[in-house]
Motif scaffolding. Structure first.
Motif, PDB file in Angstrom:
ATOM      1  N   UNK A 282      38.000  38.022  29.068  1.00  0.00           N
ATOM      2  CA  UNK A 282      37.485  39.236  29.712  1.00  0.00           C
ATOM      3  C   UNK A 282      37.057  38.947  31.152  1.00  0.00           C
ATOM      4  N   UNK A 283      36.444  37.789  31.373  1.00  0.00           N
ATOM      5  CA  UNK A 283      36.012  37.397  32.714  1.00  0.00           C
ATOM      6  C   UNK A 283      37.214  37.295  33.657  1.00  0.00           C
ATOM      7  N   UNK A 284      38.288  36.668  33.193  1.00  0.00           N
ATOM      8  CA  UNK A 284      39.491  36.524  34.020  1.00  0.00           C
ATOM      9  C   UNK A 284      40.141  37.871  34.289  1.00  0.00           C
ATOM     10  N   UNK A 285      40.076  38.772  33.324  1.00  0.00           N
ATOM     11  CA  UNK A 285      40.700  40.082  33.501  1.00  0.00           C
ATOM     12  C   UNK A 285      40.031  40.899  34.603  1.00  0.00           C
ATOM     13  N   UNK A 286      38.768  40.671  34.859  1.00  0.00           N
ATOM     14  CA  UNK A 286      38.113  41.368  35.964  1.00  0.00           C
ATOM     15  C   UNK A 286      38.772  40.993  37.288  1.00  0.00           C
ATOM     16  N   UNK A 287      39.133  39.740  37.442  1.00  0.00           N
ATOM     17  CA  UNK A 287      39.851  39.308  38.648  1.00  0.00           C
ATOM     18  C   UNK A 287      41.241  39.909  38.693  1.00  0.00           C
ATOM     19  N   UNK A 288      41.903  39.927  37.553  1.00  0.00           N
ATOM     20  CA  UNK A 288      43.245  40.513  37.478  1.00  0.00           C
ATOM     21  C   UNK A 288      43.220  41.983  37.871  1.00  0.00           C
ATOM     22  N   UNK A 289      42.247  42.730  37.378  1.00  0.00           N
ATOM     23  CA  UNK A 289      42.148  44.149  37.718  1.00  0.00           C
ATOM     24  C   UNK A 289      41.904  44.346  39.207  1.00  0.00           C
ATOM     25  N   UNK A 290      41.084  43.486  39.792  1.00  0.00           N
ATOM     26  CA  UNK A 290      40.832  43.587  41.231  1.00  0.00           C
ATOM     27  C   UNK A 290      42.110  43.352  42.022  1.00  0.00           C
ATOM     28  N   UNK A 291      42.927  42.412  41.588  1.00  0.00           N
ATOM     29  CA  UNK A 291      44.200  42.149  42.266  1.00  0.00           C
ATOM     30  C   UNK A 291      45.141  43.340  42.118  1.00  0.00           C
ATOM     31  N   UNK A 292      45.221  43.908  40.922  1.00  0.00           N
ATOM     32  CA  UNK A 292      46.112  45.044  40.688  1.00  0.00           C
ATOM     33  C   UNK A 292      45.727  46.230  41.567  1.00  0.00           C
ATOM     34  N   UNK A 293      44.434  46.481  41.699  1.00  0.00           N
ATOM     35  CA  UNK A 293      43.961  47.654  42.433  1.00  0.00           C
ATOM     36  C   UNK A 293      43.936  47.459  43.939  1.00  0.00           C
ATOM     37  N   UNK A 294      43.997  46.217  44.413  1.00  0.00           N
ATOM     38  CA  UNK A 294      43.862  45.932  45.831  1.00  0.00           C
ATOM     39  C   UNK A 294      45.182  45.907  46.581  1.00  0.00           C
ATOM     40  N   UNK A 295      45.117  45.457  47.810  1.00  0.00           N
ATOM     41  CA  UNK A 295      46.310  45.407  48.665  1.00  0.00           C
ATOM     42  C   UNK A 295      47.378  44.485  48.080  1.00  0.00           C
TER      43      UNK A 295
END
Length: 406
Positions: A282-295
């Motif tokens: 779950x912790x790693x997925x927060x980073x993944x979501x930030x990458x998906x939503x960002x530039x």
């Protein structure tokens, strides 16, 4: 007796070119991956992974996973309802709820270890004896199994046939009706007619269950999936998003009205009776979501769609010349339908001889007579990777004919 029966089943699978064998990946998920088999280890150019955005081995996601393990340890220790629901899980669910709120008003998200478990949870917890499930014929196996395990009546409608579904709904008198469909069909790559299905749900007082395993992260301006891409918004939507494909990690989530999610927390057996996923996931997925939503997510989606265009442009004449059919898919899943099981296996083997891995998909995963190569593209592929695949497919055509004669 049992072993004799299993041996005969194995012979039947072999006779019909339906035997499946595992391969051992010796390096992380990437376009070029070392694979072990009986002949040793080879590095192959992969067009079989569902890592659509190339995040599975992204350094930021990997570092976040390691940080999560240091912070939360290796395992959760129990189910979510005992002691296993960590702050990491809670934060992920909150973030996913925020993601889905523009498409599902008041959305609440519930995290599962796998997409299979999420689909079973939705259909078994909501599909009681007072319900009817209206299931697309090309739904994923997990939706099929969820419908089988539910106590609800089940009716199937032909692929993307809105008129047929309308007739079935009109003739149904159960209090609860659920339309159940993939968002992006996993073996064909096409997108369900969700706007029309949602209109039927409104007309017939039904709910629309959408498994967006192959759309989440890839479709929509912000990567929020097929609902965002089609500009859909309704409280009647029950959405399942997979986090082990485009998101690059593991697990899945259900997003729906809070009352539905609360009901699942209390009744969904695949949620209640299993150990929670490691909090580090779950912790790693927060980073993944930030990458998906960002530039970076925007750039990766643009790169992926460029590769899709390059492949379709180059593959159409090859398919026509060989008598194959390139499915009409706008997504990262590009099926090349060969037809015969043996021919699909031979084509896959010919590509592997050239250093390229594309899996042959055969029945029962797809209907009889539609065996295919399921070519999947990633943002991590380059234009030269696609050109290499096209060249190998052209070269495999005469070798395929020789193998079939032999």
């Amino acid at each position: 007796m049992l072993l004799d029966s299993l041996a005969e089943a194995a012979r039947q699978r072999e006779r019909h070119a339906l035997t499946r064998r595992r391969r051992i990946a010796a390096t992380p998920c990437a376009p070029r991956q070392a694979v072990e088999d009986g002949a040793g280890t080879r590095t192959l150019l992969q067009f079989s992974s569902n890592d659509y955005l190339g995040l599975a081995n992204h350094p930021d996601v990997v570092a976040s996973f390691a940080d999560g393990a240091r912070q939360w340890g290796a395992g959760s220790g129990a189910s979510h309802l005992v002691t296993g629901h960590s702050l990491a899980h809670h934060r992920l669910e909150h973030e996913l709820s925020e993601w889905m709120a523009p498409m599902i008003p008041q959305a609440r998200a519930l995290y599962f270890c796998t997409g299979y478990m999420a689909n079973l949870a939705v259909l078994t917890s909501l599909g009681g004896a007072d319900a009817t499930l209206f299931c697309e014929t090309l739904n994923h196996a997990s939706l099929i199994d969820g419908a089988r395990l539910a106590r609800a009546a089940v009716q199937r409608y032909p692929h993307a046939d809105v008129a047929a579904l309308d007739r079935l709904l009109a003739g149904c008198d159960t209090p609860l009706k659920l339309i159940v469909t993939d968002g992006v069909f996993s073996m064909d790559g096409d997108i369900a007619p969700l706007a029309a299905l949602l209109a039927l749900a409104e007309r017939h007082d039904a709910w629309l269950v959408v498994d967006d395993a192959h759309g989440f992260g890839v479709l929509g301006d912000n990567g929020r999936g097929v609902l965002e891409a089609l500009d859909l918004c309704s409280s009647r939507l029950i959405y399942i998003g997979t986090l082990g494909k485009a998101a690059g990690v593991a697990g899945a989530f259900v997003a729906a009205h809070p009352a539905i999610v609360e009901h699942m927390v209390n009744t969904a057996r695949t949620y209640i009776y299993t150990t929670a996923a490691p909090p580090a996931v779950a912790h790693a997925l927060m980073t993944s979501l930030a990458l998906i939503a960002g530039e970076e997510g925007t750039r990766r989606r643009a790169a992926l769609h460029a590769r899709i265009g390059e492949l379709r442009k180059g593959l159409a004449p090859v398919a026509q010349a060989a008598g194959w059919r390139l499915a009409d898919s706008p997504t990262a899943i590009q099926p090349l339908i060969v037809g015969d099981n043996g021919a699909a296996l031979a084509l896959s083997a010919g590509l592997e001889d050239a250093g390229i891995r594309v899996g042959a998909i055969r029945p029962p995963t797809v209907p009889e007579g539609t065996a295919r190569l399921r070519i999947t593209l990633s943002a991590a592929h380059t234009a030269s990777d696609v050109a290499q695949l096209l060249g190998a497919l052209r070269a495999a055509m005469p070798r395929l004919a020789v193998r079939e004669v032999a």
